[in-house]
Design an enzyme around this catalytic site. Structure first.
Site, PDB file in Angstrom:
ATOM      1  N   ARG A 101     -35.000   8.568   8.907  1.00 43.35           N
ATOM      2  CA  ARG A 101     -33.875   7.470   9.045  1.00 43.35           C
ATOM      3  C   ARG A 101     -33.666   6.761  10.614  1.00 43.35           C
ATOM      4  O   ARG A 101     -33.167   5.304  10.072  1.00 43.35           O
ATOM      5  CB  ARG A 101     -32.455   7.885   7.866  1.00 43.35           C
ATOM      6  CG  ARG A 101     -32.882   7.974   6.968  1.00 43.35           C
ATOM      7  CD  ARG A 101     -31.396   8.571   5.934  1.00 43.35           C
ATOM      8  NE  ARG A 101     -30.830   9.675   7.173  1.00 43.35           N
ATOM      9  CZ  ARG A 101     -30.417  10.149   6.657  1.00 43.35           C
ATOM     10  NH1 ARG A 101     -28.579   9.815   5.724  1.00 43.35           N
ATOM     11  NH2 ARG A 101     -29.843  11.983   7.834  1.00 43.35           N
TER      12      ARG A 101
ATOM     13  N   LYS B 156     -16.358   8.910   8.154  1.00 47.38           N
ATOM     14  CA  LYS B 156     -17.199   7.744   7.923  1.00 47.38           C
ATOM     15  C   LYS B 156     -17.490   7.354   9.380  1.00 47.38           C
ATOM     16  O   LYS B 156     -17.282   6.210   9.871  1.00 47.38           O
ATOM     17  CB  LYS B 156     -16.176   6.408   7.096  1.00 47.38           C
ATOM     18  CG  LYS B 156     -16.429   6.789   5.436  1.00 47.38           C
ATOM     19  CD  LYS B 156     -17.390   7.356   4.909  1.00 47.38           C
ATOM     20  CE  LYS B 156     -17.443   7.401   3.298  1.00 47.38           C
ATOM     21  NZ  LYS B 156     -17.258   8.633   3.582  1.00 47.38           N
TER      22      LYS B 156
ATOM     23  N   GLU C 262     -12.454 -15.186  15.941  1.00 48.83           N
ATOM     24  CA  GLU C 262     -12.115 -14.266  15.266  1.00 48.83           C
ATOM     25  C   GLU C 262     -10.309 -13.836  15.765  1.00 48.83           C
ATOM     26  O   GLU C 262      -9.914 -14.301  16.749  1.00 48.83           O
ATOM     27  CB  GLU C 262     -12.320 -12.914  15.559  1.00 48.83           C
ATOM     28  CG  GLU C 262     -11.271 -11.473  14.890  1.00 48.83           C
ATOM     29  CD  GLU C 262     -11.553 -11.771  13.589  1.00 48.83           C
ATOM     30  OE1 GLU C 262     -10.555 -11.467  13.563  1.00 48.83           O
ATOM     31  OE2 GLU C 262     -12.713 -11.816  12.844  1.00 48.83           O
TER      32      GLU C 262
ATOM     33  N   TYR D  89     -40.524  19.899  -5.125  1.00 48.87           N
ATOM     34  CA  TYR D  89     -41.507  19.137  -5.747  1.00 48.87           C
ATOM     35  C   TYR D  89     -42.026  20.952  -6.253  1.00 48.87           C
ATOM     36  O   TYR D  89     -42.117  21.859  -6.187  1.00 48.87           O
ATOM     37  CB  TYR D  89     -42.467  18.730  -5.074  1.00 48.87           C
ATOM     38  CG  TYR D  89     -41.602  17.382  -4.343  1.00 48.87           C
ATOM     39  CD1 TYR D  89     -41.403  16.040  -5.626  1.00 48.87           C
ATOM     40  CD2 TYR D  89     -41.347  16.863  -3.332  1.00 48.87           C
ATOM     41  CE1 TYR D  89     -41.107  14.964  -5.405  1.00 48.87           C
ATOM     42  CE2 TYR D  89     -40.838  15.714  -2.932  1.00 48.87           C
ATOM     43  CZ  TYR D  89     -40.714  15.241  -4.027  1.00 48.87           C
ATOM     44  OH  TYR D  89     -40.318  13.795  -3.909  1.00 48.87           O
TER      45      TYR D  89
ATOM     46  N   CYS E 128     -26.022   6.283   5.906  1.00 52.45           N
ATOM     47  CA  CYS E 128     -24.856   5.626   4.869  1.00 52.45           C
ATOM     48  C   CYS E 128     -26.374   5.843   3.542  1.00 52.45           C
ATOM     49  O   CYS E 128     -25.424   6.309   2.500  1.00 52.45           O
ATOM     50  CB  CYS E 128     -25.031   3.798   5.120  1.00 52.45           C
ATOM     51  SG  CYS E 128     -26.356   2.801   4.840  1.00 52.45           S
TER      52      CYS E 128
END
Length: 662
Positions: free
Chosen positions: A318, A429, A411, A173, A344
């Protein structure tokens, strides 16, 4: 107390923060079009105050409009008319014992011409990012005028009831555009030497202090290391801060510029608290409180950073989007119920920066209303049957049970978590595992949710349960088109050709892949995950994509990170190239009507996923006349991102409303 440092207060001038967890400023695209804060926006912040956060720094507000604005719906603080609504915000925050600050900012070259209706301004004519708009260098008189606007904006912040003000001097900025040699090419008193480059920032700080008086805390957010060639290093920044230290009460120590954004809005594979060494360096040199941020998810990590003197305050951005009750859960020994952010970057950075949408969250399907749905209760006996224990199915089952439905989940695998659990086997991940782990713990705590694993659902079993709602969430499988040689070779024990599931089910086989030739077909998210895995193992990697670019649907942070990995590891990229035949040791590909063979030791075909719903049509036919609502959610409806399936899982509430149960 288990986390005595986290829960110790901190006094800064006339402000006392009740604990060491802060919410740093993050854009939301929640503001009204005119830049005013609105009721949803206030409620979003209220959830984080209610959840025990010590200090909330409200996202950056423009000190000048339109030149100083960025984003599509950014807060403004350039006029007195914005103060009444902001006072409502501070009044609400203070009811919960939270302190609240506001970040003030001028975007400079980071403004988008189409949004502001004119050419952006900066220290020089250097764009704030690769491919960005070329700005106009500011004249001295304009610089002085902006300095004055910062002071006026800070006074408004103080008058609106905020406890502190933060000046943004990082992240590409305007103030950063003067501080950084990447952007600042001036040859007057505002360019050249460190002292000259720091002059504008020094003037802004002085203007703000004159406006707010001696006892109102001033925070300064900096990019301590710009993490780009030719940019300020941590050592450079420590020298710059010698000119800025006076009148700053707290340093908010961040990192990176627009072209190194994956280190500013941290990529998934960066360790918890990875940049705390930067904060420690600033703290030790200037003996002032510092804030550190960077993928901090676990209270043990936060406590260690504080106890070891790396920082005085923990910025959890986050993480507090994902779970606004993080602080209360830690305080009440309920850590296992925390929805830990996956990093993510899809619903937050991806929505806001990449798509100009309001932010959302994969972990948290309602960032504004949080768990208000749990106040709902079914008015009559309602049975919900969910088929599929992936993330979408688990969210639907938990939500239905939480509002009082008798819920059953089938399931066919021996475990829950679906594709998210599988993908989290990849080292970079691993954070994705937070989601299925959280959902499974949540499900286990619901006595009216019965789960059958190792059980394939069939119509007879479902009918015996007398359902009112059936949720089909059977997920997806790899897309394998009828390409010559593919179907007979992929994932076969005697071959070296694999789908993503073939990789994940044979991880031990690929431990030592150094110098192996690896060819990946498909340049979407899954193919790039495979590239990342093998590139970091120092394999010789090639990637083939039929479209003209890689990662077309990736969020902006992941895409930057992936392109950086490809460049650093010299991955061979073949775009505009189609797979035409699969052999045991090579792929035949075609580009511009020219064919070539790409030899491999390991070949991977990652052309995306396809919906898998084997009994959906039978369910719809069988229950059509039985007053049973059948819905299809997640990848079994259409293959997309986890965030979409999670949202659809929560929306089982809408189906319950539709049938009159709520």
């Amino acid at each position: 107390m288990k986390y005595s440092n986290i829960f110790s207060p901190l006094k800064v001038k006339n402000m006392t923060i009740k604990n060491r967890i802060i919410m740093p400023p993050m854009g939301t695209n929640y503001a009204s079009q005119n830049g005013e804060i609105n009721s949803d926006h206030i409620k979003y912040y209220e959830q984080r105050a209610k959840g025990g956060t010590g200090l909330i720094i409200v996202e950056n507000a423009a000190v000048e409009f339109p030149l100083g604005s960025n984003g599509t719906t950014q807060l403004r603080i350039d006029h007195d008319s914005f103060m009444p609504a902001l006072y409502k915000l501070t009044e609400r925050m203070h009811k919960y014992g939270a302190c609240v600050a506001m970040q003030i900012n001028h975007s400079g070259a980071s403004a988008v011409p189409d949004r502001i209706g004119c050419q952006p301004v900066s220290s020089s004519n250097i764009p704030s990012k690769t491919g960005g708009a070329v700005p106009r260098p500011l004249e001295k008189e304009e610089i002085l005028n902006i300095v004055e606007k910062y002071g006026k904006a800070a006074k408004r912040v103080q008058t609106a009831g905020f406890d502190a003000v933060e000046i943004h001097a990082g992240h590409s900025y305007l103030i950063c555009q003067f501080l950084s040699p990447i952007y600042n090419k001036r040859d007057d008193e505002f360019g050249g030497s460190i002292e000259n480059r720091a002059r504008f920032a020094r003037m802004v700080i002085d203007s703000v202090r004159a406006a707010v008086g001696p006892m109102f805390p001033i925070f300064l957010r900096i990019s301590a290391d710009e993490l780009l060639e030719g940019g300020n290093t941590l050592e450079d920044t420590l020298k710059i801060l010698e000119y800025l230290n006076e009148e700053v009460d707290v340093f908010n120590v961040s990192a990176a510029l627009n072209d190194s954004l994956q280190y500013q809005i941290d990529n998934m594979n960066l360790e918890d608290g990875w940049r705390s060494y930067m904060s420690r360096a600033v703290r030790e040199k200037f003996n002032k409180p510092t804030i550190t941020t960077g993928n901090i998810r676990n209270p043990e990590v936060a406590e260690n950073i504080l106890s070891e003197g790396h920082a005085d305050l923990i910025g959890m951005g986050r993480g507090l989007i994902a779970d606004p009750n993080w602080v209360l859960k830690v305080k009440n020994n309920a850590e296992d119920t925390i929805r830990k952010c996956l990093s993510c970057n899809i619903g937050c950075a991806g929505h806001r920066i990449g798509l100009n949408r309001p932010i959302r969250c994969t972990m948290n399907p309602d960032t504004i209303n949080e768990d208000e749905y749990k106040k709902l209760r079914v008015k009559k006996q309602t049975t919900v049957v969910v088929i599929g224990g992936g993330t979408a199915g688990l969210e639907a089952a938990c939500t239905a049970a939480e509002v009082g439905c008798t819920t059953f989940l089938f399931e066919e695998k021996p475990y829950l978590g679906g594709l998210a659990k599988e993908i989290s086997k990849l080292p970079d991940k691993k954070r994705i595992s937070y989601l299925p782990e959280y959902l499974i713990r949540r499900a286990e705590g619901l006595s009216n949710l019965v789960i059958y694993t190792n059980t394939k659902a069939d119509i007879k079993a479902i009918e015996n349960l007398k359902p009112n709602v059936i949720v089909n969430a059977t997920g997806s499988k790899p897309l394998l088109p009828p390409i010559k040689g593919l179907l007979e070779r992929i994932d076969k024990s005697e071959e070296n050709i694999y789908s993503i599931l073939g990789l994940l089910n044979n991880m031990d086989k690929f431990e030592d892949a150094k110098d192996k030739k690896v060819v990946v077909i498909g340049g979407g998210a899954v193919g790039l995950d495979v590239v990342e895995y093998f590139a970091e193992k120092k394999a010789e990697v090639s990637i083939v994509e039929m479209m003209p670019m890689l990662g077309r649907d990736l969020d902006v942070i992941t895409k930057l990170s992936m392109m950086d990995i490809i460049e650093k590891n010299k991955v061979n990229v073949h775009t505009g190239t189609a797979l035409v035949e699969v052999a045991s040791d090579h792929f035949k590909v075609k580009k511009d009507e020219k064919e070539q063979n790409l030899d491999f030791d390991y070949g991977f075909v990652c052309l995306g996923m396809r919906s898998e719903n084997p009994i959906l049509s039978d369910l719809q036919k069988h229950f059509a006349e039985k007053d049973v609502e059948v819905i299809n959610i997640g990848d079994s409806s259409r293959t997309r991102k986890i965030i979409d399936g999670m949202a659809e899982g929560r929306d089982v509430i809408l189906t319950l409303e539709k049938i009159g149960s709520i």
